[in-house]
Design a protein around this motif. Structure first.
Motif, PDB file in Angstrom:
ATOM      1  N   PRO A  77     116.067  70.149 -28.419  1.00 45.78           N
ATOM      2  CA  PRO A  77     117.018  69.037 -27.886  1.00 45.78           C
ATOM      3  C   PRO A  77     118.611  69.638 -28.803  1.00 45.78           C
ATOM      4  O   PRO A  77     119.465  68.915 -28.380  1.00 45.78           O
ATOM      5  N   ASP A  78     118.619  70.336 -29.694  1.00 42.75           N
ATOM      6  CA  ASP A  78     119.792  70.703 -30.195  1.00 42.75           C
ATOM      7  C   ASP A  78     120.326  72.134 -29.616  1.00 42.75           C
ATOM      8  O   ASP A  78     121.368  72.655 -30.098  1.00 42.75           O
ATOM      9  N   GLY A  79     119.854  72.583 -28.455  1.00 48.55           N
ATOM     10  CA  GLY A  79     120.459  73.217 -27.696  1.00 48.55           C
ATOM     11  C   GLY A  79     119.872  74.715 -28.008  1.00 48.55           C
ATOM     12  O   GLY A  79     120.398  75.866 -27.280  1.00 48.55           O
ATOM     13  N   ARG A  80     119.024  75.153 -28.894  1.00 48.58           N
ATOM     14  CA  ARG A  80     118.593  76.397 -29.114  1.00 48.58           C
ATOM     15  C   ARG A  80     117.604  76.558 -28.145  1.00 48.58           C
ATOM     16  O   ARG A  80     116.935  75.969 -27.476  1.00 48.58           O
ATOM     17  N   ASN A  81     117.623  77.869 -27.738  1.00 46.00           N
ATOM     18  CA  ASN A  81     116.393  78.821 -26.843  1.00 46.00           C
ATOM     19  C   ASN A  81     115.382  79.222 -27.888  1.00 46.00           C
ATOM     20  O   ASN A  81     115.726  80.167 -28.468  1.00 46.00           O
ATOM     21  N   LEU A  82     114.126  78.757 -27.511  1.00 45.90           N
ATOM     22  CA  LEU A  82     113.047  79.228 -28.387  1.00 45.90           C
ATOM     23  C   LEU A  82     111.761  79.783 -27.590  1.00 45.90           C
ATOM     24  O   LEU A  82     111.696  79.485 -26.464  1.00 45.90           O
ATOM     25  N   LEU A  83     111.320  80.784 -28.068  1.00 43.17           N
ATOM     26  CA  LEU A  83     110.130  81.468 -27.500  1.00 43.17           C
ATOM     27  C   LEU A  83     108.906  80.858 -28.559  1.00 43.17           C
ATOM     28  O   LEU A  83     108.942  80.587 -29.956  1.00 43.17           O
ATOM     29  N   PHE A  84     107.613  80.966 -28.014  1.00 43.90           N
ATOM     30  CA  PHE A  84     106.430  80.582 -28.852  1.00 43.90           C
ATOM     31  C   PHE A  84     105.498  81.880 -29.153  1.00 43.90           C
ATOM     32  O   PHE A  84     105.010  82.434 -28.268  1.00 43.90           O
ATOM     33  N   ARG A  85     105.488  82.137 -30.399  1.00 41.35           N
ATOM     34  CA  ARG A  85     104.650  83.263 -30.594  1.00 41.35           C
ATOM     35  C   ARG A  85     104.811  84.674 -29.915  1.00 41.35           C
ATOM     36  O   ARG A  85     103.547  85.089 -29.399  1.00 41.35           O
ATOM     37  N   PRO A  86     105.753  85.005 -29.331  1.00 39.94           N
ATOM     38  CA  PRO A  86     105.889  86.113 -28.581  1.00 39.94           C
ATOM     39  C   PRO A  86     105.217  87.380 -28.671  1.00 39.94           C
ATOM     40  O   PRO A  86     104.633  88.200 -28.149  1.00 39.94           O
ATOM     41  N   MET A  87     105.140  87.685 -30.130  1.00 44.20           N
ATOM     42  CA  MET A  87     104.595  89.047 -30.666  1.00 44.20           C
ATOM     43  C   MET A  87     102.987  88.855 -30.479  1.00 44.20           C
ATOM     44  O   MET A  87     102.421  90.054 -30.155  1.00 44.20           O
ATOM     45  N   LYS A  88     102.485  87.716 -30.401  1.00 43.35           N
ATOM     46  CA  LYS A  88     101.041  87.688 -30.007  1.00 43.35           C
ATOM     47  C   LYS A  88     100.731  88.189 -28.443  1.00 43.35           C
ATOM     48  O   LYS A  88      99.811  88.721 -28.340  1.00 43.35           O
ATOM     49  N   ASN A  89     101.734  87.596 -27.858  1.00 42.79           N
ATOM     50  CA  ASN A  89     101.469  87.665 -26.211  1.00 42.79           C
ATOM     51  C   ASN A  89     101.969  89.466 -26.003  1.00 42.79           C
ATOM     52  O   ASN A  89     101.160  90.178 -25.361  1.00 42.79           O
ATOM     53  N   GLY A 348     105.584  78.949 -38.508  1.00 44.50           N
ATOM     54  CA  GLY A 348     106.514  79.880 -38.065  1.00 44.50           C
ATOM     55  C   GLY A 348     106.175  80.599 -36.892  1.00 44.50           C
ATOM     56  O   GLY A 348     106.287  81.648 -36.890  1.00 44.50           O
ATOM     57  N   TRP A 349     105.836  79.519 -35.880  1.00 42.22           N
ATOM     58  CA  TRP A 349     105.356  80.101 -34.595  1.00 42.22           C
ATOM     59  C   TRP A 349     106.789  80.415 -33.694  1.00 42.22           C
ATOM     60  O   TRP A 349     106.836  81.410 -32.985  1.00 42.22           O
ATOM     61  N   SER A 350     107.716  79.470 -33.822  1.00 41.55           N
ATOM     62  CA  SER A 350     108.773  79.774 -32.971  1.00 41.55           C
ATOM     63  C   SER A 350     109.762  80.713 -33.401  1.00 41.55           C
ATOM     64  O   SER A 350     110.032  80.971 -34.633  1.00 41.55           O
ATOM     65  N   VAL A 351     110.462  81.480 -32.380  1.00 43.73           N
ATOM     66  CA  VAL A 351     111.328  82.422 -32.404  1.00 43.73           C
ATOM     67  C   VAL A 351     112.538  82.135 -31.648  1.00 43.73           C
ATOM     68  O   VAL A 351     112.506  81.888 -30.450  1.00 43.73           O
ATOM     69  N   GLU A 352     113.637  81.984 -32.393  1.00 44.01           N
ATOM     70  CA  GLU A 352     114.853  81.709 -31.910  1.00 44.01           C
ATOM     71  C   GLU A 352     115.445  82.914 -31.006  1.00 44.01           C
ATOM     72  O   GLU A 352     115.459  84.055 -31.426  1.00 44.01           O
ATOM     73  N   ILE A 353     115.898  82.734 -29.791  1.00 44.47           N
ATOM     74  CA  ILE A 353     116.787  83.667 -29.035  1.00 44.47           C
ATOM     75  C   ILE A 353     118.249  83.588 -29.193  1.00 44.47           C
ATOM     76  O   ILE A 353     118.951  82.440 -28.928  1.00 44.47           O
ATOM     77  N   ASP A 354     118.689  84.345 -30.168  1.00 42.32           N
ATOM     78  CA  ASP A 354     120.137  84.425 -30.646  1.00 42.32           C
ATOM     79  C   ASP A 354     120.833  85.615 -30.248  1.00 42.32           C
ATOM     80  O   ASP A 354     120.472  86.579 -29.418  1.00 42.32           O
TER      81      ASP A 354
END
Length: 354
Positions: A77-89, A348-354
């Motif tokens: 909602p605040d405009g961030r782009n998020l990944l969910f646990r990408p290192m597990k994939n 700590g699952w979310s990873v922001e795309i910065d």
């Protein structure tokens, strides 16, 4: 390695977010990287989305040496782009690569490639509730030869697709057919790997289920035809007399990232969770005793997919009056809340795309 970027000069018209479906639309760009024994993985690049030209003799066409993964990017909602646990994939990617004799990929560089591609196509990330950007990394064997042995060259590709609900039913319960003829996988095979051959082998049973009016197939083990494995492309959970049960990982089912997340979330909510063998007979007996409270599948595509009906050898078992259960709803709301950045991520699952 530096990733070169070539941007399209003919951007596509973006689809209506209310009519996305799943896996029908693709963004303007894709990531490519090549492998050979002399150079290893090399020439990473982001280029306009286009067809891939391959020799008809490529090993992937004849011997199915390939792997794929699935994950998502979310707009908070605040405009961030998020990944969910990408290192597990990515960890699972390399486990699949190991099983299929495909060269390992560098985890940190793979995450960088995913982030860079998403940044190039950032304006394709849906902003509507319940919609996301599906990420499909895959590797195919490209040696042009006819002969059964591992390829010496490969192509690594990542494509992106804006998506809505995986099933037309959305979060509403689906009807499941328990397959009693065909099998999906056995120990020692490739059941734990994310590879196309597993899904090709499932198509006949899926077609049969659909003709009977069922959305998905519940697979039983390949030896005894008794113990529950997976539901279609998802892991599976049953809430029986207050205990949330999911089949244990024994090499024949996929170690789902969503599965692991559900286990952790449920335990944090005080729910007793068991990873163990579960027979279809136990499920039927629980239903007959009034102890089968809920059942659902879990996976990246659908997140949580409640089951409203099971067909076991022609006998129809209605679960929770065909409605979504309280635990299924809570797990769905919490998991998607974390994924979309709407609630605090305590894990700590979310990873922001910065």
């Amino acid at each position: 390695m530096n990733i070169t970027i070539t941007r399209t000069t003919t951007p596509k018209v973006k689809p209506d977010q209310n009519k996305l479906g799943f896996g029908k639309h693709f963004t303007d760009h894709m990531f490519l990287m090549d492998y050979n024994k002399e150079q290893g993985w090399h020439d990473p690049r982001i280029v306009p989305f286009a067809d891939i030209s391959l020799s008809p003799a490529c090993a992937v066409f004849h011997y199915a040496q390939e792997m794929f993964e699935g994950m998502k990017a979310y707009k908070s909602p605040d405009g961030r782009n998020l990944l969910f646990r990408p290192m597990k994939n990515i960890e699972r990617m390399n486990n699949t690569n190991e099983r299929l004799c495909i060269p390992q990929v560098d985890p940190e560089f793979t995450l960088k490639a995913i982030k860079e591609l998403i940044k190039v196509d950032e304006d394709w990330i849906p902003v509507d509730d319940g919609k996301s950007l599906y990420i499909r990394p895959f590797i195919i064997a490209t040696d042009p030869f006819l002969g059964v042995h591992p390829s010496a060259s490969y192509l690594f590709c990542i494509i992106l697709s804006p998506v809505g609900a995986y099933y037309a039913e959305g979060i509403n319960p689906v009807k499941i057919y328990v397959e009693d003829e065909y099998v999906r996988a056995v120990k020692g095979g490739t059941g734990f790997a994310k590879t196309g051959g597993n899904y090709a082998a499932s198509l006949r049973a899926q077609e049969k289920a659909e003709k009977l009016g069922y959305t998905q197939v519940l697979w039983l083990d390949g030896i005894h035809h008794e113990y529950i494995d997976e539901v279609g492309a998802m892991n599976v959970f049953f809430l029986i007399d207050g205990e949330l049960i999911t089949p244990q990982l024994e090499g024949n089912i996929l170690p789902g990232v969503t599965r692991d997340s559900v286990i952790n979330l449920a335990r944090s909510m005080g729910v007793k969770v068991s990873e163990r063998r579960l027979s279809i007979k136990e499920v039927v007996a629980a239903a007959e005793a009034g102890k089968l409270e809920e059942a659902f599948g879990s996976g990246t595509a659908a997140v949580i997919s409640p089951m409203g009906e099971l067909n076991v050898e022609g006998k129809k078992i209605i679960i929770n009056e065909g409605k979504i259960g309280a635990l299924s709803q809570k797990l769905y709301d919490t998991l998607t809340g974390i994924q979309w950045g709407k609630i605090k991520d305590e894990f700590g699952w979310s990873v922001e795309i910065d």
